[in-house]
Design an enzyme around this catalytic site. Structure first.
Site, PDB file in Angstrom:
ATOM      1  N   LYS A 111       0.836  -1.202   0.000  1.00 16.80           N
ATOM      2  CA  LYS A 111       0.000   0.000   0.000  1.00 16.80           C
ATOM      3  C   LYS A 111       0.875   1.258   0.000  1.00 16.80           C
ATOM      4  O   LYS A 111       0.668   2.176  -0.791  1.00 16.80           O
ATOM      5  CB  LYS A 111      -0.861   0.010   1.270  1.00 16.80           C
ATOM      6  CG  LYS A 111      -2.341  -0.144   0.962  1.00 16.80           C
ATOM      7  CD  LYS A 111      -3.131  -0.327   2.216  1.00 16.80           C
ATOM      8  CE  LYS A 111      -3.919   0.900   2.586  1.00 16.80           C
ATOM      9  NZ  LYS A 111      -4.803   0.650   3.741  1.00 16.80           N
ATOM     10  N   LYS A 190      16.552  -5.822   0.552  1.00 20.21           N
ATOM     11  CA  LYS A 190      16.356  -7.267   0.663  1.00 20.21           C
ATOM     12  C   LYS A 190      16.271  -7.867  -0.743  1.00 20.21           C
ATOM     13  O   LYS A 190      15.592  -7.313  -1.611  1.00 20.21           O
ATOM     14  CB  LYS A 190      15.029  -7.543   1.407  1.00 20.21           C
ATOM     15  CG  LYS A 190      14.589  -9.004   1.387  1.00 20.21           C
ATOM     16  CD  LYS A 190      13.134  -9.154   1.801  1.00 20.21           C
ATOM     17  CE  LYS A 190      12.260  -9.898   0.817  1.00 20.21           C
ATOM     18  NZ  LYS A 190      12.269 -11.289   0.687  1.00 20.21           N
ATOM     19  N   LYS A 193      12.405 -11.380  -5.630  1.00 15.65           N
ATOM     20  CA  LYS A 193      12.003 -11.526  -7.033  1.00 15.65           C
ATOM     21  C   LYS A 193      11.274 -10.280  -7.504  1.00 15.65           C
ATOM     22  O   LYS A 193      11.333  -9.920  -8.667  1.00 15.65           O
ATOM     23  CB  LYS A 193      11.058 -12.719  -7.182  1.00 15.65           C
ATOM     24  CG  LYS A 193      11.748 -14.045  -7.069  1.00 15.65           C
ATOM     25  CD  LYS A 193      10.709 -15.164  -7.077  1.00 15.65           C
ATOM     26  CE  LYS A 193      10.943 -16.128  -5.957  1.00 15.65           C
ATOM     27  NZ  LYS A 193       9.763 -16.470  -5.186  1.00 15.65           N
TER      28      LYS A 193
HETATM   29  P1  ADP Z   1      10.676 -13.230  -2.952  1.00 18.18           P
HETATM   30  O1  ADP Z   1      10.671 -12.077  -1.972  1.00 18.18           O
HETATM   31  O2  ADP Z   1      11.909 -13.269  -3.737  1.00 18.18           O
HETATM   32  O3  ADP Z   1       9.425 -13.281  -3.798  1.00 18.18           O
HETATM   33  P2  ADP Z   1       9.501 -15.446  -1.577  1.00 18.18           P
HETATM   34  O4  ADP Z   1       8.490 -14.566  -0.927  1.00 18.18           O
HETATM   35  O5  ADP Z   1       9.035 -16.368  -2.642  1.00 18.18           O
HETATM   36  O6  ADP Z   1      10.699 -14.557  -2.097  1.00 18.18           O
HETATM   37  O7  ADP Z   1      10.251 -16.268  -0.460  1.00 18.18           O
HETATM   38  C1  ADP Z   1      10.509 -17.656  -0.445  1.00 18.18           C
HETATM   39  C2  ADP Z   1      11.271 -17.987   0.811  1.00 18.18           C
HETATM   40  O8  ADP Z   1      12.564 -17.385   0.766  1.00 18.18           O
HETATM   41  C3  ADP Z   1      10.607 -17.435   2.094  1.00 18.18           C
HETATM   42  O9  ADP Z   1      10.799 -18.333   3.159  1.00 18.18           O
HETATM   43  C4  ADP Z   1      11.330 -16.147   2.320  1.00 18.18           C
HETATM   44  O10 ADP Z   1      11.315 -15.743   3.660  1.00 18.18           O
HETATM   45  C5  ADP Z   1      12.738 -16.499   1.858  1.00 18.18           C
HETATM   46  N1  ADP Z   1      13.424 -15.306   1.366  1.00 18.18           N
HETATM   47  C6  ADP Z   1      13.080 -14.538   0.300  1.00 18.18           C
HETATM   48  N2  ADP Z   1      13.939 -13.532   0.110  1.00 18.18           N
HETATM   49  C7  ADP Z   1      14.869 -13.652   1.096  1.00 18.18           C
HETATM   50  C8  ADP Z   1      16.039 -12.894   1.452  1.00 18.18           C
HETATM   51  N3  ADP Z   1      16.414 -11.836   0.754  1.00 18.18           N
HETATM   52  N4  ADP Z   1      16.753 -13.300   2.527  1.00 18.18           N
HETATM   53  C9  ADP Z   1      16.379 -14.381   3.247  1.00 18.18           C
HETATM   54  N5  ADP Z   1      15.295 -15.146   2.957  1.00 18.18           N
HETATM   55  C10 ADP Z   1      14.543 -14.787   1.905  1.00 18.18           C
END
Ligand code: ADP
Ligand code: TRP
Length: 321
Positions: A111, A190, A193
């Site tokens: 948001k 962070k 994707k």
């Molecule tokens: P994204 O933010 O890339 O779309 P997802 O939401 O699909 O990632 O996350 C898949 C898994 O990877 C989750 O358990 C998420 O907490 C972990 N994860 C995603 N990005 C990171 C990051 N930058 N550092 C640590 N863990 C991550």
């Protein structure tokens, strides 16, 4: 002990996913009875091309298997092979306080950033996630830091349901590995994707090179002394190189005379060698699409059976049966 986690097939798996989640998923296979799934219902909130979603789901399944997921030990499945989840989502919707979901960071961030695509599905995302978890009664849920609040919401929803209808769902413990809880992306935010700042686990060599060379650094020259703690390529290297190599690079950065270009080359070669075996396995797996589909189908059957039994209990409790 039952362990459960999921990951959305919403793009290519990156090293943040690997360090924060996938690596723990693989290693925890020796600690308990694991259930891992591809959260394709969740991915519908962002992927709006059916062919693409199928491709991404298949690729993520291949990635997990290449990285060491063992389908003989672990129940590995597609979220959508358990349609009971959508029924439980509705039931949970009817008892989930609006304020609980309005406080969700992911929703608030979307948001605040003025995201165009603010759908009911995006708002409801944590409720579906609560169903994913509570349906199978796991003890532990290994995830990255950004998912912690979603697991807390899950426990809140379980509490509300139990309070209204009697003890039905048990709370779960979230498992987060602190030093990789939030892996930084190439721009220092962070890695995600959705931010276009990823280093992908299985990118081809030239893409990987571009991603690594594109990591943001400060403007210090080769001879300047550098601070390893504030250096993204060094922080990433520390997860993939040997302790001796990490120590020697750290010393060189502090001393000066070691440039970022050299450091990035070292990171690239560490990544290639760290994932070398997985890359080879992945090439072989890609040649066997039926094998992958069969694994997911089998896993889906097993997961669905548990879900159907749980839904019998839930329907009785709420008065639908
Ligand atoms: P994204 O933010 O890339 O779309 P997802 O939401 O699909 O990632 O996350 C898949 C898994 O990877 C989750 O358990 C998420 O907490 C972990 N994860 C995603 N990005 C990171 C990051 N930058 N550092 C640590 N863990 C991550
Ligand atoms: N929301 C998680 C993510 O973006 C994926 C997910 C869906 C999940 N359902 C889950 C993770 C249940 C753990 C447990 O990464």
């Amino acid at each position: 002990m039952r362990i459960l986690s999921g990951m959305q097939p919403s793009g290519k798996a990156h090293i943040g996913n690997y360090l924060g989640a996938m690596r723990q998923h693989i290693s925890m296979q020796n600690e308990g009875d694991c259930f891992y799934f591809l959260a394709n219902y969740h991915a519908l909130t962002t992927v709006r091309d059916g062919t693409r979603l199928k491709e991404l789901s298949f690729e993520l399944a291949v990635d997990y298997l290449a990285l060491g997921l063992n389908p003989n030990k672990t129940t590995f499945f597609l979220q959508s092979d358990v349609p009971e989840l959508t029924e439980l989502t509705w039931i949970f919707d009817t008892i989930s306080p609006l304020g609980l979901l309005e406080r969700a960071h992911a929703w608030k961030d979307a948001k605040a950033k003025g995201k165009k695509d603010m759908t009911v599905g995006l708002f409801n995302y944590p409720v579906l996630m609560a169903c994913d978890i509570l349906m199978y009664g796991p003890d532990k849920v290994p995830v990255g830091q950004d998912q912690k609040q979603h697991v807390e919401i899950t426990n809140d929803i379980a509490g509300h349901f139990n309070h209204i209808y009697g003890e039905t769902f048990k709370p779960v413990e979230v498992v987060i590995v602190e030093d990789v809880a939030v892996v930084q992306g190439t721009d220092g935010q962070k890695m995600s994707k959705s931010y276009g700042n990823t280093i992908d686990i299985f990118a081809d060599e030239s893409t990987l090179k571009k991603q690594v060379m594109g990591i943001k650094t400060d403007s210090l020259g080769i001879d300047d002394q550098k601070n390893p703690k504030e250096c993204i390529p060094f922080q990433l290297l520390s997860h993939f190189a040997s302790p001796d190599e990490v120590k020697s690079v750290e010393e060189k950065l502090i001393k000066g005379g070691f440039g970022y270009g050299e450091l990035k080359k070292q990171l690239l070669s560490s990544l290639l060698s760290y994932f070398a075996e997985a890359r080879e396995r992945r090439i072989e797996l890609l040649k066997k699409p039926d094998f992958i589909t069969d694994i997911l189908k089998e896993g889906g059957k097993k997961a669905r059976k548990i879900a159907q039994e749980k839904m019998e209990e839930v329907r009785k409790k709420v008065g639908l049966n």
